[in-house]
Design an enzyme around this catalytic site. Structure first.
Site, short mmCIF file in Angstrom:
data_model
loop_
_atom_site.label_atom_id
_atom_site.label_comp_id
_atom_site.label_asym_id
_atom_site.label_seq_id
_atom_site.Cartn_x
_atom_site.Cartn_y
_atom_site.Cartn_z
N ASP A 1 63.35 31.29 46.77
CA ASP A 1 63.37 31.56 45.50
C ASP A 1 63.48 30.76 44.30
O ASP A 1 64.13 29.77 44.70
CB ASP A 1 64.89 32.54 45.37
CG ASP A 1 65.11 33.28 43.99
OD1 ASP A 1 64.59 32.72 43.07
OD2 ASP A 1 65.79 34.30 43.95
N GLU B 1 54.36 25.05 40.46
CA GLU B 1 53.52 26.19 40.40
C GLU B 1 54.88 27.29 40.87
O GLU B 1 55.03 27.37 42.16
CB GLU B 1 52.43 26.32 40.87
CG GLU B 1 51.68 27.81 40.52
CD GLU B 1 50.44 27.72 40.97
OE1 GLU B 1 49.81 28.84 41.39
OE2 GLU B 1 49.53 26.91 40.88
N LYS C 1 56.72 49.52 35.25
CA LYS C 1 57.63 50.71 34.73
C LYS C 1 58.74 50.19 33.83
O LYS C 1 59.34 49.35 34.39
CB LYS C 1 58.06 51.50 36.21
CG LYS C 1 56.79 52.14 36.88
CD LYS C 1 57.30 52.84 38.22
CE LYS C 1 56.21 53.60 38.55
NZ LYS C 1 56.87 54.24 39.89
N ASP D 1 47.94 39.64 32.67
CA ASP D 1 46.86 40.54 32.40
C ASP D 1 47.83 41.73 31.80
O ASP D 1 46.85 42.98 31.51
CB ASP D 1 45.82 40.78 33.14
CG ASP D 1 46.61 41.30 34.49
OD1 ASP D 1 47.90 41.43 34.76
OD2 ASP D 1 45.69 41.48 35.36
N LYS E 1 40.29 37.12 42.06
CA LYS E 1 39.93 38.29 42.14
C LYS E 1 40.59 39.55 41.66
O LYS E 1 40.25 40.64 40.84
CB LYS E 1 39.49 38.89 43.54
CG LYS E 1 40.83 38.79 44.36
CD LYS E 1 40.71 39.13 45.63
CE LYS E 1 41.93 39.00 46.60
NZ LYS E 1 41.78 39.35 48.02
N ASP F 1 54.58 39.36 38.96
CA ASP F 1 54.91 40.62 39.21
C ASP F 1 55.06 41.39 37.86
O ASP F 1 56.06 40.85 37.44
CB ASP F 1 55.76 40.90 40.38
CG ASP F 1 55.74 42.48 40.53
OD1 ASP F 1 55.48 43.11 39.88
OD2 ASP F 1 55.91 42.47 41.91
#
Length: 231
Positions: free
Chosen positions: A116, A64, A143, A175, A211, A139
């Site tokens: 990494d 993972e 932008k 998402d 959450k 992440d």
């Protein structure tokens, strides 16, 4: 030895090396469990990791990438004791929290790597060796000028695919609609992978709702899963 599946290491990385002090509990978990459960990418000896020796058994290895604070990872490892579950994460307090969660759940089949994931995969994971790779909510770098920092890019997906055993799976979730579309395009363009579904995979009931995913729902964002497998 370098090959087409061992690309040059990136000048642009997909994460920010955050600081942050550990809580007392995280620090205790680190001191008690890290020597047995954890390794740092920068301190690994040259060559592939012997996962069988590290876990004390031979079992399929699930990697993972980006375990965050371990909310999902601890539950998934606990639910799959038949797997040698490996989590790689750059944020040390997150790994400390993951060890706390794993301790509470009595997890025994989990090992942690700090550093990494690209370096790990390139230098320390052999080709055709992983049962699966999971990348849940990386992440999004929303932008447009930051999209080049996103983890899921063609070179990275080719690297991951080369480390999967035939039939091994790459499971992604995000998402952010734009990132989901990028993931679908990039993975569909990798010739060694095939999509198990026409496009999006059904959301698996076994993937815990975090959450952050609940917050995304409240903000009107839909989580999308993709499951590709090695041809």
């Amino acid at each position: 030895m370098e090959s087409e599946h061992q690309p040059r290491l990136r000048s642009v990385v997909s994460y920010v090396q955050r600081g942050g002090r550990m809580t007392v509990g995280q620090q205790r978990a680190w001191e008690e469990h890290w020597p047995a459960l954890g390794r740092k990418v920068a301190e690994l000896p040259e060559g592939p990791i012997d996962f069988g020796a590290w876990f004390g058994r031979e079992a399929p290895v699930l990697l993972e990438i980006g375990s965050g604070m371990g909310e999902t990872t601890s539950q998934l490892a606990a639910a799959a004791p038949e797997l040698n579950y490996v989590a790689v994460e750059v944020y040390e307090p997150g790994l400390g929290q993951l060890m706390l969660r794993a301790e509470k759940l009595g997890v025994r089949n989990l090992r942690l790597i700090n550093g990494d994931a690209v370096v790990l995969l390139t230098r320390h994971v052999p080709e055709n060796s992983l049962h699966g790779v999971r990348i849940f909510f990386p992440d999004p770098w929303p932008k447009k000028r930051h999209h080049k920092r996103r983890l899921v890019q063609p070179e990275f997906v080719a690297l991951v695919a080369s480390r999967l055993e035939p039939g091994g799976t790459l499971h992604l979730a995000t998402d952010w609609e734009n990132y989901a579309e990028q993931m679908l395009e990039v993975c569909s363009g990798e010739p060694s992978l095939k999509n198990r579904y026409d496009d999006w995979a059904p959301r698996p009931g076994w993937r815990p709702v975090t959450k952050f995913e609940n917050r995304a729902r409240e903000e009107g964002r839909i989580s999308r899963d993709l499951i590709f497998e090695r041809r």
